[in-house]
Design a protein around this motif. Structure first.
Motif, PDB file in Angstrom:
ATOM      1  N   THR A 173      -3.406   3.309   5.429  1.00  0.00           N
ATOM      2  CA  THR A 173      -3.079   1.827   5.111  1.00  0.00           C
ATOM      3  C   THR A 173      -4.210   0.953   4.609  1.00  0.00           C
ATOM      4  N   PRO A 174      -4.223   0.432   3.450  1.00  0.00           N
ATOM      5  CA  PRO A 174      -5.541  -0.314   2.878  1.00  0.00           C
ATOM      6  C   PRO A 174      -5.662  -1.438   3.894  1.00  0.00           C
ATOM      7  N   ILE A 175      -6.774  -1.800   4.014  1.00  0.00           N
ATOM      8  CA  ILE A 175      -7.238  -3.049   5.060  1.00  0.00           C
ATOM      9  C   ILE A 175      -7.588  -4.228   4.041  1.00  0.00           C
ATOM     10  N   HIS A 176      -7.013  -5.283   4.286  1.00  0.00           N
ATOM     11  CA  HIS A 176      -7.466  -6.583   3.555  1.00  0.00           C
ATOM     12  C   HIS A 176      -8.093  -7.344   4.353  1.00  0.00           C
ATOM     13  N   VAL A 177      -9.363  -7.990   4.236  1.00  0.00           N
ATOM     14  CA  VAL A 177      -9.946  -8.926   4.909  1.00  0.00           C
ATOM     15  C   VAL A 177     -10.551  -9.971   4.075  1.00  0.00           C
ATOM     16  N   ILE A 178     -10.449 -11.372   4.505  1.00  0.00           N
ATOM     17  CA  ILE A 178     -10.889 -12.274   3.667  1.00  0.00           C
ATOM     18  C   ILE A 178     -11.952 -13.155   4.567  1.00  0.00           C
ATOM     19  N   LYS A 179     -12.988 -13.419   3.933  1.00  0.00           N
ATOM     20  CA  LYS A 179     -14.282 -13.947   4.582  1.00  0.00           C
ATOM     21  C   LYS A 179     -14.530 -15.400   3.957  1.00  0.00           C
TER      22      LYS A 179
ATOM     23  N   ILE B 164     -10.469  -3.685   1.268  1.00  0.00           N
ATOM     24  CA  ILE B 164     -10.504  -4.878   0.371  1.00  0.00           C
ATOM     25  C   ILE B 164     -11.144  -6.060   1.106  1.00  0.00           C
ATOM     26  N   VAL B 165     -12.383  -6.615   0.695  1.00  0.00           N
ATOM     27  CA  VAL B 165     -12.936  -7.671   1.180  1.00  0.00           C
ATOM     28  C   VAL B 165     -12.935  -8.731   0.274  1.00  0.00           C
ATOM     29  N   ARG B 166     -12.495 -10.013   0.376  1.00  0.00           N
ATOM     30  CA  ARG B 166     -12.633 -11.130  -0.635  1.00  0.00           C
ATOM     31  C   ARG B 166     -13.314 -12.102   0.107  1.00  0.00           C
ATOM     32  N   ASP B 167     -14.609 -12.226  -0.450  1.00  0.00           N
ATOM     33  CA  ASP B 167     -15.679 -13.423   0.125  1.00  0.00           C
ATOM     34  C   ASP B 167     -15.741 -14.495  -0.556  1.00  0.00           C
ATOM     35  N   ARG B 168     -16.438 -15.470  -0.476  1.00  0.00           N
ATOM     36  CA  ARG B 168     -16.614 -16.552  -1.168  1.00  0.00           C
ATOM     37  C   ARG B 168     -16.733 -16.487  -2.705  1.00  0.00           C
TER      38      ARG B 168
ATOM     39  N   ARG C  52     -16.403 -13.027  -4.711  1.00  0.00           N
ATOM     40  CA  ARG C  52     -15.695 -12.165  -5.401  1.00  0.00           C
ATOM     41  C   ARG C  52     -14.904 -11.153  -4.415  1.00  0.00           C
ATOM     42  N   PHE C  53     -14.471 -10.158  -5.141  1.00  0.00           N
ATOM     43  CA  PHE C  53     -13.847  -9.059  -4.482  1.00  0.00           C
ATOM     44  C   PHE C  53     -14.567  -7.872  -4.163  1.00  0.00           C
ATOM     45  N   HIS C  54     -14.817  -7.412  -3.059  1.00  0.00           N
ATOM     46  CA  HIS C  54     -15.481  -6.076  -3.024  1.00  0.00           C
ATOM     47  C   HIS C  54     -14.360  -5.131  -2.241  1.00  0.00           C
ATOM     48  N   LYS C  55     -14.150  -3.825  -3.269  1.00  0.00           N
ATOM     49  CA  LYS C  55     -13.226  -2.953  -2.882  1.00  0.00           C
ATOM     50  C   LYS C  55     -13.735  -1.467  -2.730  1.00  0.00           C
ATOM     51  N   PHE C  56     -13.818  -1.034  -1.318  1.00  0.00           N
ATOM     52  CA  PHE C  56     -14.511  -0.076  -0.872  1.00  0.00           C
ATOM     53  C   PHE C  56     -13.523   1.018  -0.614  1.00  0.00           C
ATOM     54  N   LYS C  57     -14.044   2.140  -1.251  1.00  0.00           N
ATOM     55  CA  LYS C  57     -13.150   3.478  -1.383  1.00  0.00           C
ATOM     56  C   LYS C  57     -14.119   4.702  -1.351  1.00  0.00           C
ATOM     57  N   ASP C  58     -14.092   5.774  -0.399  1.00  0.00           N
ATOM     58  CA  ASP C  58     -14.736   6.841  -0.310  1.00  0.00           C
ATOM     59  C   ASP C  58     -15.982   6.609  -0.624  1.00  0.00           C
ATOM     60  N   GLY C  59     -16.449   5.754   0.178  1.00  0.00           N
ATOM     61  CA  GLY C  59     -18.128   5.327   0.287  1.00  0.00           C
ATOM     62  C   GLY C  59     -18.613   4.524  -0.668  1.00  0.00           C
ATOM     63  N   PHE C  60     -17.960   4.211  -1.902  1.00  0.00           N
ATOM     64  CA  PHE C  60     -18.198   3.191  -2.626  1.00  0.00           C
ATOM     65  C   PHE C  60     -17.719   1.980  -2.990  1.00  0.00           C
ATOM     66  N   CYS C  61     -18.169   1.028  -3.435  1.00  0.00           N
ATOM     67  CA  CYS C  61     -17.903  -0.346  -3.614  1.00  0.00           C
ATOM     68  C   CYS C  61     -17.493  -0.715  -5.087  1.00  0.00           C
TER      69      CYS C  61
END
Length: 588
Positions: free
Chosen positions: A537-543, A567-571, A573-582
Motif C-alpha cells: 500500500t502506498p504511504i502518503h505523508v504531508i509535512k 509520497i511526501v508532500r512538503d511545503r 513540492r512532492f517527493h515520490k519515493f520508489k525503489d530507492g529513488f525520488c
C-alpha cells in the motif's frame, strides 16, 4: 389649496416617472442630466428617486462615486437609502474601509440604520479583513434585532469566515433559524481556507444527511478542503458526486478538481480532468495544470504544456510565467528558465518580484550564486524577503558562508524574524564546524525573540488523521513505531547509509547527532505507515516544512527495502519515493 394639492400630485407623478427612467441610464452624462432635472424640478427632497440615482451613480460601471458623494453632501437631511447607496458604492471602491466611517456617521447623526446598511458595511469589512469592525457590527445587528434576517446572517457568517474568526462563523451558523445554500457554502469555504479543512468535509457530509443539495460553489469549497489535507480518497468520492450531478460542465469545478488531484500527488488524474475538458479550458485551467506539473517536479511536461497553450491561442499571464518558471526551478532546467524570463515581454507580461524570486532560486540552486546575487541588485523594484531567503537557501546547499551572511544581514535589515533564516545560517556554520558562530546565531535568536516553527508530519489511516512531531510519543502505538524505526535503522545501515549530521546544530558526538535525526516527524509518520497499512500500500505523508536531507535519504532506502511507494508532500513540492529513488532526482 387645490393648486398645492395639484402641485404635490404632479411632483409625485414626476418622481414615479423618474424612477422608471433611472434604470435606463446608459452613461454618466445621462446621470448628470437627471440629477440636474431633480434639482430644478423640486423633486430633490423626495428620497426614492434621489436614492435610486445615487445608487446608480455609485455602483454603475459608467458612474462616479465621487460625484455621488458630492450630490449626497447637498442633501439637507439624508435618508437611510441615501447612506446605503454611498456605502454600497464604497464596497468596490479603492477605499472600502471608509464604508465603516460612513456607518459610524449614521449612528452619530441618529440616522436610522437598516439591515441593508449593515449588510453593505459588512461586505466592505470583508474586503479589508476588518475583524474588529465586524465584531462591532455583529453587536449592533443583535441590538437592532436584525439576526432573524437570513441574508444578513449569511453575510455576517461570510465576513467572519474571511477574516479567519471561524469560531464566531460557526456560532452564527448554528444560531441561524433559516440556512440557505449560501450559508453552508460560506462556512465550508471559511473552514477549508482556514485551519479546519476536515471540519469543512464533515459539514459537506452533514449537508447531504440534512437533505440539502450541494451546488457548484459547495463542491469547489470542499475540494479545496481535500486539497489542503491531501485527502485523495474523499476527493475522489466528491469527484464521483460531481459526475453524477453533472457539475463537471462547470469550468471552475473542473479547475478545482485539477488542483485537488495535483495537491494529493496524483498529477496523472489531474491531467485526465484537464484533457477531458476539451475546448472548455480557460486561462486558469492551463495555469493550474502547469503548476501541477511544476509541483510534481516534471519541468519538461510543464514546458510542453506551455507551448501547447501558446499554440491554442491562449495568452499567458503573470501567473502562467510564475508556474512555468517554478517548473524549471524544481526540475533544474536553468537555461530554459532564463530564456523564459527574458522573453516574458513577448506576451507583454512585466516580471514582478515573484518572477525574480523564482529565477533567483533557480540560479542559486544551480550553484550560480554570484549571478543570483547580481540579479537581485539589478532589479528596478525593491527586493522582498523571499528573494533573500531563496539566496540564503542556495547558500546552505553550497555551504557559502560569505554570501549567506550577506543574505541574512539583508533579511534582518528588512525586519524578518523568521526562524528558518537563522537556522539556515546556523546549518552552514555547523557544516564548517564553526560552533562559536552557531552559538552566536542562537543567542541572536533569543535576543530577537525568534520563535522556531515546530515541524510536524501527518498521515491518514482508515479515515483517521495521525499527527507527529519530532520525538513524539503521543500516539497510542508509539512503542511499535519506535521499534520499527530501530529496525529501519539497522536495515539501512546494511545498505551503507551514513547519517547526514551536518544539519544538527549542536557541538556533540556523531552518535548523539544521529539519535537526534532518527526521530524526525516524517520518519515517525513513515514508520507508522509501515505498521498500520498492508504490504504494497502506498504511504502518503504531508509535512508543514521542507523535508530535511537525512530524512530524504532514509525514505529513499525505506522505499527500496520495504517495496513501498512513499509520497511526501512538503511545503514546496512532492517527493515520490520508489525503489530507492525520488522523483526529484535529488534536486530539491
Amino acid at each position: 389649496m387645490v393648486r398645492e394639492t395639484y402641485t404635490h400630485t404632479s411632483k409625485i407623478n414626476g418622481m414615479a416617472n423618474l424612477e422608471s427612467i433611472i434604470p435606463k441610464c446608459a452613461s454618466f452624462s445621462h446621470i448628470k442630466q437627471l440629477q440636474a432635472y431633480i434639482f430644478t424640478s423640486g423633486t430633490f427632497k423626495f428620497s426614492r428617486a434621489r436614492s435610486k440615482l445615487l445608487d446608480l451613480c455609485a455602483i454603475a460601471p459608467f458612474g462616479s462615486l465621487s460625484f455621488a458623494i458630492s450630490v449626497f453632501r447637498q442633501i439637507p437631511r439624508p435618508f437611510t437609502n441615501d447612506f446605503n447607496a454611498i456605502i454600497r458604492g464604497l464596497i468596490q471602491s479603492p477605499q472600502p474601509s471608509t464604508a465603516f466611517a460612513w456607518y459610524r456617521s449614521m449612528q452619530r447623526g441618529s440616522f436610522r440604520v437598516d439591515a441593508l446598511t449593515c449588510s453593505f458595511t459588512l461586505k466592505a469589512c470583508a474586503r479589508v479583513l476588518a475583524a474588529t469592525e465586524s465584531l462591532q457590527l455583529h453587536a449592533n445587528i443583535i441590538r437592532f434585532g436584525f439576526m432573524a434576517d437570513s441574508l444578513l446572517g449569511t453575510t455576517l457568517l461570510d465576513v467572519y469566515a474571511k477574516v479567519g474568526n471561524l469560531s464566531y462563523a460557526r456560532l452564527v451558523f448554528d444560531e441561524m433559524q433559516l440556512r440557505d445554500i449560501a450559508s453552508w457554502n460560506s462556512l465550508i469555504f471559511g473552514l477549508a481556507q482556514g485551519s479546519q479543512a476536515s471540519e469543512a468535509l464533515d459539514l459537506f457530509k452533514r449537508m447531504e444527511v440534512e437533505g440539502l443539495k450541494p451546488n457548484e460553489v459547495t463542491v469547489i469549497g470542499v475540494l479545496s478542503a481535500c486539497s489542503h489535507m491531501g485527502d485523495f480518497k474523499e476527493g475522489e468520492k466528491i469527484h464521483g458526486f460531481i459526475r453524477n450531478q453533472k457539475l463537471d460542465i462547470n469550468v471552475q469545478v473542473c479547475n478545482a478538481l485539477i488542483d485537488m488531484y495535483a495537491n494529493c500527488g496524483f498529477v496523472d488524474k489531474a491531467y485526465g480532468v484537464f484533457d477531458n475538458m476539451g475546448c472548455r479550458k480557460c486561462l486558469v485551467t492551463w495555469n493550474t495544470m502547469i503548476m501541477a506539473f511544476a509541483r510534481d517536479g516534471d519541468g519538461h511536461k510543464a514546458l510542453k504544456l506551455f507551448e501547447q497553450m501558446e499554440k491554442a491561442g491562449v495568452q499567458p499571464d503573470a501567473v502562467t510565467y510564475l508556474a512555468v518558471l517554478s517548473a524549471c526551478n524544481h526540475a533544474g532546467l536553468v537555461e530554459d528558465g532564463v530564456t523564459l524570463f527574458n522573453t516574458m515581454g513577448k506576451h507583454e507580461v512585466k516580471p514582478n518580484v515573484k518572477h525574480y524570486g523564482s529565477l533567483v532560486d533557480l540560479l542559486g540552486r544551480a550553484g550560480r550564486l554570484k549571478e543570483a546575487y547580481n540579479l537581485i541588485n539589478s532589479m528596478s523594484m525593491v527586493p522582498d524577503v523571499v528573494l533573500w531567503q531563496s539566496l540564503l537557501g542556495a547558500c546552505r546547499i553550497y555551504k557559502d558562508v560569505e554570501m549567506a551572511e550577506i543574505a541574512l544581514r539583508k533579511l534582518v535589515e528588512m525586519g524578518s524574524n523568521n526562524c528558518g533564516d537563522f537556522v539556515l545560517l546556523s546549518n552552514i556554520y555547523a557544516a564548517h564546524e564553526r560552533w562559536n558562530d552557531v552559538g552566536r546565531v542562537r543567542d541572536a535568536m533569543k535576543n530577537r525573540e525568534v520563535k522556531k516553527v515546530p515541524g510536524f508530519s501527518y498521515m491518514e489511516v482508515d479515515g483517521l488523521r495521525h499527527k507527529f512531531f519530532t520525538g513524539d510519543k503521543s500516539n497510542a502505538r508509539w512503542k511499535e513505531i519506535y521499534s520499527k524505526l530501530d529496525e529501519i535503522r539497522f536495515k539501512i545501515k546494511e545498505l551503507g547509509y551514513v547519517a547526514e549530521t551536518s544539519c544538527v546544530l549542536h557541538d556533540i558526538g556523531e552518535e548523539e547527532k544521529e539519535n537526534q535525526l532518527c526521530y524526525h516527524s516524517e520518519k515517525l509518520a513513515v514508520a507508522f505507515g509501515l505498521i498500520s497499512t498492508s504490504e504494497g500500500t502506498p504511504i502518503h505523508v504531508i509535512k508543514n516544512l521542507r523535508i530535511c536531507g537525512d530524512c530524504h535519504e532514509v525514505i529513499k532506502l525505506v522505499s527500496k527495502i520495504y517495496e513501498r511507494q512513499i509520497i511526501v508532500r512538503d511545503r514546496v513540492r512532492f517527493h515520490k519515493f520508489k525503489d530507492g529513488f525520488c522523483s526529484c532526482r535529488d534536486y530539491w
